[in-house]
Scaffold this active site. Structure first.
Site, mmCIF file in Angstrom:
data_model
loop_
_atom_site.group_PDB
_atom_site.id
_atom_site.type_symbol
_atom_site.label_atom_id
_atom_site.label_comp_id
_atom_site.label_asym_id
_atom_site.label_seq_id
_atom_site.Cartn_x
_atom_site.Cartn_y
_atom_site.Cartn_z
ATOM 1 N N LYS A 189 0.841 -1.206 0.000
ATOM 2 C CA LYS A 189 0.000 0.000 0.000
ATOM 3 C C LYS A 189 0.871 1.248 0.000
ATOM 4 O O LYS A 189 1.665 1.458 0.918
ATOM 5 C CB LYS A 189 -0.915 0.050 1.227
ATOM 6 N N GLU B 54 10.280 0.539 10.274
ATOM 7 C CA GLU B 54 11.276 1.591 10.066
ATOM 8 C C GLU B 54 10.541 2.895 10.287
ATOM 9 O O GLU B 54 9.733 3.310 9.470
ATOM 10 C CB GLU B 54 11.863 1.490 8.662
ATOM 11 N N CYS C 132 13.969 10.475 7.417
ATOM 12 C CA CYS C 132 14.159 10.157 8.842
ATOM 13 C C CYS C 132 15.633 10.098 9.223
ATOM 14 O O CYS C 132 15.956 10.024 10.413
ATOM 15 C CB CYS C 132 13.442 8.863 9.209
ATOM 16 N N GLU D 235 10.355 14.973 15.898
ATOM 17 C CA GLU D 235 10.741 14.990 14.490
ATOM 18 C C GLU D 235 9.945 16.046 13.728
ATOM 19 O O GLU D 235 8.718 15.991 13.679
ATOM 20 C CB GLU D 235 10.503 13.609 13.875
#
Length: 479
Positions: free
Chosen positions: A178, A251, A285, A381
């Protein structure tokens, strides 16, 4: 005059299909803020169909030889090269990425990574067979896990799809993948290319939203769920997968420290760090967004970094002078802007800190200094073109600040002192430590983090192993 929207479709069991109930999602080009396509909003019936197709295709694909799977993956890599311009155009429309950088920095590694896993298919390893008990011989079989439910993110839609399907297919698994609801265009094009090469049902693509992804993970057929995404999404996947003890590969987010000591070439370090922080609009990231600088060079470094930010350009995909394009979606623009709007009084915006242009989701290269370790922008983040700078006094404090976040994906150390570099690389609690560089990846080396950055590895033989299971077979020598 109304322009007809492109209609993207799911790819299930070798054919393109609309969602069973006809629902769709509008897809927006982030460079313009305008809708250019619709994609299926897939529900339970669509997920059922894809999972059943993958399950039906699994026995034959599992039983194919490693050499046969290698040939298929090599054909996929060749086909990606042949359709390179189509893939680049779709990815740029997905994300607003600069065309030339996508052509030079993303497509070649993708093709290389597929070819790496084609080779890995023929390099299955296990312990030596032997008689560990008298009269009995033990062997180890390494087998595919089964159907894999995979969810890719919107920051690198094509490349992260490769990181998902290539090791899974190489190991003999079948896939239901997806893409993000904001970036389905390049993944559905990849389905067209891959579908012409693999047997029906081996590779399937389902478009949809978070609920679609949740339905995939909770489905009883997949043996493994793999996601690249936010920490929140990863936690939800792990919780859902726990209900029937699925294998999980996560991840997740990052907050990479960039530790700069006083002996560096400041101009060179600033140049490299700025690129590593602003590439892909900082939507990475592993991006070099949390810089820690020794107090003796802090002010000089900040001044140089602010100039580098001012000299960095964002803009249209066909402008070859830009380093990055827009943020991916309106929500992401709001998130990045919010971090800057909420900065504490002691913080100072040295460069940027604002949206660029009146259309699309462009944000200026930004530098923020004067920050404290517990500030929101240090601990969370941002996922945008924002580089923060903190000052440290010595090696011990640098490590304290570097490790003092919940993320543990990537980091870098900048120094000419080899001993210091080795001490830091040992003590930094991150899945990757770069020394005097930041952000390069190669197919042969693992990528993955610790703590809230998730678990499991992408790329490398370690990433390949994650898509296999280990079986012990013992046989009597007497019969």
């Amino acid at each position: 005059m109304t322009t007809e929207l492109r209609r993207l479709r799911n790819y299930i069991n070798g054919e393109f299909r609309d969602a069973a109930d006809g629902r769709t999602i509008e897809v927006v080009n982030p460079a313009t803020g305008e809708v250019y396509a619709t994609s299926p909003l897939s529900g339970q019936a669509d997920v059922d169909a894809a999972m059943e197709a993958a399950a039906a295709a699994f026995p034959a694909w599992r039983d194919s030889t490693p050499a046969e799977r290698q040939k298929v993956l090599l054909k996929i890599a060749d086909a990606f090269e042949e359709r390179a311009e189509d893939l680049i155009a779709a990815e740029s429309e997905n994300t607003g990425k600069p065309l030339e950088l996508t052509r030079t920095e993303e497509l070649p590694p993708m093709v290389d990574q597929i070819r790496f896993f084609a080779g890995a298919a023929r390099m299955l390893e296990g312990r030596s067979a032997g008689e560990y008990m008298e009269g009995l011989t033990s062997i180890v079989r390494r087998e595919p896990v089964g159907v894999c439910a995979q969810v890719a993110p919107w920051n690198y839609p094509m490349m992260m799809a490769v990181w998902k399907f290539a090791p899974a297919l190489a190991a003999g698994n079948t896939v239901v993948l997806k893409p993000s609801d904001t970036t389905p265009a390049s993944t559905t094009l990849m389905a067209e290319i891959i579908g012409a090469i693999v047997p029906k049902g081996v590779f399937n693509v389902i478009c949809g939203d978070r609920d679609t992804g949740r339905t995939m993970v909770e489905h009883p057929i997949p043996a493994m769920a793999s996601i690249t995404g936010s920490v929140r999404a990863g936690m939800q996947v792990a919780e859902s997968a726990a209900k029937d003890v699925k294998r999980v590969h996560l991840e997740l987010g990052g907050k990479a420290p960039v530790v700069v000591f006083e002996d560096v070439d400041i101009a060179k370090a600033v140049e490299d760090i700025a690129v590593a922080g602003y590439f892909n609009a900082g939507q990475d990231c592993t991006a070099a967004t949390r810089v820690l600088v020794h107090e003796s060079i802090h002010d000089e470094f900040v001044t140089a970094l602010a100039k580098a930010a001012a000299d960095t350009k964002t803009g249209a995909a066909d402008d070859e002078d830009v380093l990055y394009g827009p943020l991916n979606n309106a929500n992401q623009l709001k998130q990045v802007s919010g971090f800057i709007e909420r900065l504490p009084a002691h913080a100072k915006v040295q460069a940027g800190g604002h949206q660029v242009g009146e259309k699309g989701y462009f944000y200026a290269p930004t530098v923020v200094s004067g920050l404290k370790q517990d500030d929101e922008v240090i601990q969370n983040e941002v996922f945008g073109p924002v580089i923060t700078v903190q000052s440290f006094t010595d090696e011990a404090q640098a490590l304290e600040y570097a490790n003092g976040v919940e993320f543990a994906l990537a980091s870098s150390v900048w120094t000419k002192d080899h001993g210091r570099a080795m001490r830091m690389s040992k003590a930094l609690d991150f899945g990757c430590v770069w020394i005097n560089t930041h952000i390069p990846l190669v197919a042969e080396m693992p990528h993955g983090g610790f703590k809230k950055s998730g678990y499991g590895k992408d790329l490398s033989a370690y990433g390949f192993d994650d898509y296999t299971r280990i079986k012990h077979v013992m046989t009597s020598l007497d019969g």
